[in-house]
Design an enzyme around this catalytic site. Structure first.
Site, short mmCIF file in Angstrom:
data_model
loop_
_atom_site.label_atom_id
_atom_site.label_comp_id
_atom_site.label_asym_id
_atom_site.label_seq_id
_atom_site.Cartn_x
_atom_site.Cartn_y
_atom_site.Cartn_z
N LEU A 33 0.81 -1.22 0.00
CA LEU A 33 0.00 0.00 0.00
C LEU A 33 0.85 1.28 0.00
O LEU A 33 1.92 1.33 0.61
CB LEU A 33 -0.93 -0.02 1.22
CG LEU A 33 -1.84 -1.25 1.32
CD1 LEU A 33 -2.64 -1.22 2.62
CD2 LEU A 33 -2.77 -1.34 0.12
N HIS A 37 -3.49 4.30 -2.30
CA HIS A 37 -4.43 3.45 -1.56
C HIS A 37 -4.95 4.19 -0.33
O HIS A 37 -6.13 4.10 0.00
CB HIS A 37 -3.74 2.16 -1.10
CG HIS A 37 -3.20 1.30 -2.20
ND1 HIS A 37 -1.84 1.13 -2.41
CD2 HIS A 37 -3.82 0.56 -3.15
CE1 HIS A 37 -1.66 0.30 -3.43
NE2 HIS A 37 -2.84 -0.05 -3.91
N ASP A 150 -6.58 3.66 -12.31
CA ASP A 150 -6.99 2.55 -13.17
C ASP A 150 -8.36 2.91 -13.75
O ASP A 150 -9.39 2.35 -13.38
CB ASP A 150 -7.06 1.27 -12.36
CG ASP A 150 -5.71 0.91 -11.77
OD1 ASP A 150 -4.94 0.22 -12.44
OD2 ASP A 150 -5.42 1.35 -10.64
P1 AMP Z 1 -4.03 -2.05 -6.73
O1 AMP Z 1 -3.51 -2.41 -5.38
O2 AMP Z 1 -2.97 -1.58 -7.67
O3 AMP Z 1 -4.93 -3.10 -7.31
O4 AMP Z 1 -4.96 -0.77 -6.51
C1 AMP Z 1 -6.03 -0.80 -5.61
C2 AMP Z 1 -6.85 0.46 -5.78
O5 AMP Z 1 -6.01 1.59 -5.52
C3 AMP Z 1 -7.39 0.64 -7.21
O6 AMP Z 1 -8.70 1.14 -7.15
C4 AMP Z 1 -6.42 1.64 -7.80
O7 AMP Z 1 -7.00 2.42 -8.83
C5 AMP Z 1 -6.12 2.51 -6.59
N1 AMP Z 1 -4.85 3.24 -6.80
C6 AMP Z 1 -3.64 2.72 -7.12
N2 AMP Z 1 -2.73 3.70 -7.30
C7 AMP Z 1 -3.38 4.87 -7.09
C8 AMP Z 1 -3.00 6.24 -7.15
N3 AMP Z 1 -1.77 6.62 -7.45
N4 AMP Z 1 -3.94 7.18 -6.88
C9 AMP Z 1 -5.22 6.81 -6.58
N5 AMP Z 1 -5.65 5.54 -6.52
C10 AMP Z 1 -4.74 4.58 -6.77
#
Ligand code: AMP
Length: 279
Positions: A33, A37, A150
């Site tokens: 995280l 996140h 995303d």
């Molecule tokens: P992940 O752990 O990469 O699957 O991401 C989990 C959630 O966190 C998803 O909804 C991503 O879009 C969000 N997320 C990841 N990186 C960012 C970021 N830099 N800014 C905002 N949300 C993010």
């Protein structure tokens, strides 16, 4: 803060909360995280009585040659971050708990998943939709939080919720960036020092596109070309895609009007990074 690795334990806790009439906010993640996140968790914390975060590196959304095995994991550190935000429960299942032997049911979509990341990752969104629907059934949240980082995933989840009449409100949260503009990502840890600098080309090239649009350009092909030309100035960068699509339907547009997503995926060395902006 509770950490559960069994579906039944999450169900039991959620049922108790619901009996008390408490609302539940949910943030699905793959862990490792960071501030991106955290921003989702903070939004969930503000708007709900209880906050659940799932940490699950979902094998189903990785292609056979992708980085499932090397994807970074650090549950202890993640738990500290969650505790700091005031998360009430972390769901951290093993793949076997989510996909026991004989598992063969999937969620699929005909539109929205063919463009952008769907082109080079043809089974990715099927894996995302299946796991998210399953997590929604386990956690039964009132609100769920997804990052605009995303953007295609956000559009796909919104569509799935609408199409399947799921009783959850989806909240899209803005992209959190490093000070120099690089969008925060768990995959940024793959970058060496040289690549980390080169990775700035993503946000810089999008800035070129934004400027062009601000100056009145509405022709999608000219905008794409300007972004691609900027990316080409970085020797370590290789374009996967540069696209301009309608944000709701994820279909290409020729002219910018309404809710438009400008999205890119770029390899920096072996690491594939994505970034975007929405008009
Ligand atoms: P992940 O752990 O990469 O699957 O991401 C989990 C959630 O966190 C998803 O909804 C991503 O879009 C969000 N997320 C990841 N990186 C960012 C970021 N830099 N800014 C905002 N949300 C993010």
């Amino acid at each position: 803060m509770k950490i559960c690795d069994k579906i039944e334990d999450v169900r039991k806790q959620v049922k108790e909360w619901k009996k008390e009439g408490l609302t539940i906010g949910f943030v699905p993640t793959m862990g490792y995280l960071h501030e991106g996140h955290r921003s989702l968790m903070e939004a969930a914390r503000k708007e709900n009585d209880k906050v659940v975060v799932s940490i699950f590196v979902n094998p189903m959304q990785f292609g056979p040659t992708e980085d499932l095995d090397s994807y970074p994991r650090d549950l202890d550190k993640d738990a500290v971050l969650c505790e700091g935000v005031g998360v009430d429960l972390i769901f951290h299942p093993e793949p076997q708990e989510m996909y026991p032997e004989g598992f063969c049911s999937y969620v699929d979509m005909n539109g929205l998943t063919t463009e952008l990341c769907g082109k080079t990752r043809p089974t990715h969104f099927r894996g995302v939709q299946t796991v998210v629907l399953k997590l929604f059934h386990i956690v039964t949240p009132d609100n769920a939080y997804f990052g605009q980082k995303d953007a295609q995933q956000l559009a796909v989840i919104r569509r799935m919720v609408k199409d399947l009449s799921l009783d959850v409100t989806i909240h899209g949260c803005p992209i959190v960036r490093e000070e120099d503009g690089l969008a925060k990502s768990s995959r940024n840890t793959y970058l060496n020092e040289k690549e980390r600098k080169a990775a700035l080309i993503l946000s810089q090239s999008l800035a070129v596109g934004k400027e062009l649009i601000a100056s009145g350009e509405t022709d999608a092909s000219r905008i794409k070309q300007a972004i691609a030309d900027k990316i080409a100035t970085e020797p370590l960068a290789r374009i996967d895609y540069v696209d301009v699509v309608d944000f709701d339907t994820i279909t290409p547009v020729d002219t910018i009007s309404g809710s438009t997503l400008v999205a890119i995926a770029v390899y920096i060395g072996k690491t594939r990074l994505i970034d975007n902006f929405i008009l």
